[in-house]
Scaffold this active site. Structure first.
Site, PDB file in Angstrom:
ATOM      1  N   GLU A  39       1.099  -0.868   0.033  1.00  0.00           N
ATOM      2  CA  GLU A  39       0.140   0.021   0.119  1.00  0.00           C
ATOM      3  C   GLU A  39       0.688   1.027  -0.381  1.00  0.00           C
ATOM      4  O   GLU A  39       0.170   1.941  -1.201  1.00  0.00           O
ATOM      5  CB  GLU A  39      -0.842  -0.195   1.452  1.00  0.00           C
ATOM      6  CG  GLU A  39      -2.444  -1.325   1.488  1.00  0.00           C
ATOM      7  CD  GLU A  39      -3.107  -0.722  -0.116  1.00  0.00           C
ATOM      8  OE1 GLU A  39      -3.275   0.647  -0.334  1.00  0.00           O
ATOM      9  OE2 GLU A  39      -3.689  -0.724  -0.545  1.00  0.00           O
ATOM     10  N   CYS A 186     -12.385   1.906 -15.914  1.00  0.00           N
ATOM     11  CA  CYS A 186     -11.986   4.041 -15.874  1.00  0.00           C
ATOM     12  C   CYS A 186     -10.725   4.317 -15.728  1.00  0.00           C
ATOM     13  O   CYS A 186     -10.913   5.154 -14.648  1.00  0.00           O
ATOM     14  CB  CYS A 186     -13.401   4.316 -14.081  1.00  0.00           C
ATOM     15  SG  CYS A 186     -13.351   5.166 -13.671  1.00  0.00           S
ATOM     16  N   CYS A 193     -16.626   2.603 -20.912  1.00  0.00           N
ATOM     17  CA  CYS A 193     -17.538   2.852 -20.402  1.00  0.00           C
ATOM     18  C   CYS A 193     -18.617   1.277 -20.628  1.00  0.00           C
ATOM     19  O   CYS A 193     -18.867   0.780 -19.854  1.00  0.00           O
ATOM     20  CB  CYS A 193     -18.600   4.059 -21.041  1.00  0.00           C
ATOM     21  SG  CYS A 193     -17.696   5.090 -19.979  1.00  0.00           S
ATOM     22  N   CYS A 202     -24.729   4.817 -13.482  1.00  0.00           N
ATOM     23  CA  CYS A 202     -23.255   5.443 -13.591  1.00  0.00           C
ATOM     24  C   CYS A 202     -23.824   7.109 -14.244  1.00  0.00           C
ATOM     25  O   CYS A 202     -23.829   7.225 -15.118  1.00  0.00           O
ATOM     26  CB  CYS A 202     -22.025   5.372 -14.464  1.00  0.00           C
ATOM     27  SG  CYS A 202     -20.855   6.244 -14.506  1.00  0.00           S
TER      28      CYS A 202
END
Ligand code: SF4
Length: 320
Positions: A39, A186, A193, A202
């Site tokens: 992370e 995205c 899309c 969306c």
């Protein structure tokens, strides 16, 4: 048996099962240290770079958080060399010592540790301990902005959106899926899309995905023009240990404002771009002893943690 009701979450998880990046090494572990390390490495660095050059060598050197805690900071910084944003490495070392090599298991206790923000704590919580909390990295933010049509970058609103979409039954898969969706579908400038499992509801797709979030006002990054001084005495080079927040703990060559009267032999020019400013520098060699510097044989510099700019200065000196 009744068919499973179609929701954004079920569509997302179905997509993740087929298309997710299941082979990423931090996806195949529940070890909180490995998840934490991935992370923080990924906060400012691309997955490919972390995989190719940093994640495995770091784990080889420090297989557990206890190994990090027991190592001197210099060794951790040396291993972090090249990854940049060294505050991350200093915080990792500080946190390893503060929790004695054992990360806590609650979100509140994780957030209390230095350098672990809310999203990182949630990532460790969801991926290592199965806690039902959403994460909010850059990719997930973009998906949420577009899906809910949120222009504002207000943190509170975005966290509320993150909780609204969270699949509380499957926090591990849901969060991984959202990260992958942001990275692979995205995408910042070219969202796909038609391939997106969230396209039905969306808001961004209906209008213009690129309108979310609203663009940040542009700030121009200043460039500092500096003299970069390689002091040499009896074959050894003089360095200082950095104390600025950006590079604290790293070793480097002396920097001074450019001045026509500056002494030394011109060796060349180097430049480096940080996130908020750039440095354009003139490398100069000055023979003579100066107080306040630490003196090292050139070979010994390989064992020190140097910034990318200082590596460029060293290369300039060695090329003379
Ligand atoms: S439909 Fe398009 S804009 Fe909406 S989340 Fe999917 S890729 Fe992004």
């Amino acid at each position: 048996m009744r068919p499973m009701q179609k929701t954004p979450q079920t569509s997302l998880l179905k997509w993740y099962a087929r298309r997710g990046r299941h082979t990423l090494p931090w996806r195949n572990t529940r070890d909180p240290y490995r998840i934490y390390l991935s992370e923080i490495m990924l906060q400012q660095t691309q997955v490919a770079t972390v995989l190719e050059r940093f994640y495995f060598p770091f784990l080889e050197k420090f297989p557990t958080l206890l190994h990090v805690a027991q190592a001197p900071l210099d060794e951790v910084l040396k291993q972090w060399e090249g990854l940049g944003y060294y505050t991350r490495a200093r915080n990792l070392h500080h946190t390893a010592q503060a929790c004695k090599g054992q990360l806590p298991t609650t979100i509140e206790a994780l957030i209390a540790l230095k350098g672990i923000g809310r999203s990182t704590a949630h990532a460790i919580g969801a991926f290592a301990f199965g806690i039902a909390v959403p994460i909010l990295d850059a990719n997930v933010r973009r998906v949420l902005h577009r899906y809910f049509g949120i222009e504002s970058r207000d943190e509170k609103g975005l966290w509320a959106a993150a909780y609204a979409l969270l699949d509380t039954q499957h926090p591990y898969e849901y969060n991984q899926a959202m990260m992958d969706l942001g990275a692979m579908v995205c995408i910042k400038s070219t969202p796909k899309c038609d391939d997106c499992p969230l396209h039905e509801a969306c808001i961004g797709k209906e209008s213009n995905p690129l309108a979310y979030p609203a663009p940040k006002p542009k700030k121009s990054a200043p460039t500092h023009h500096l003299a970069l001084l390689v002091y040499r005495h009896e074959g050894r080079l003089g360095l200082v240990q950095r104390t600025t927040r950006l590079l604290q703990g790293l070793w480097g060559f002396v920097q001074a404002p450019i001045d026509n009267a500056i002494e030394g032999v011109y060796l060349g020019r180097v430049s480096h771009q940080y996130s908020h400013f750039g440095i354009e520098g003139e490398v100069r060699l000055i023979d003579g002893w100066v107080e306040g510097l630490e003196w090292f044989e050139v070979e010994a510099l390989e064992t020190l943690a140097l910034s990318t700019l200082d590596h460029k200065i060293l290369a300039c000196y060695l090329a003379q």
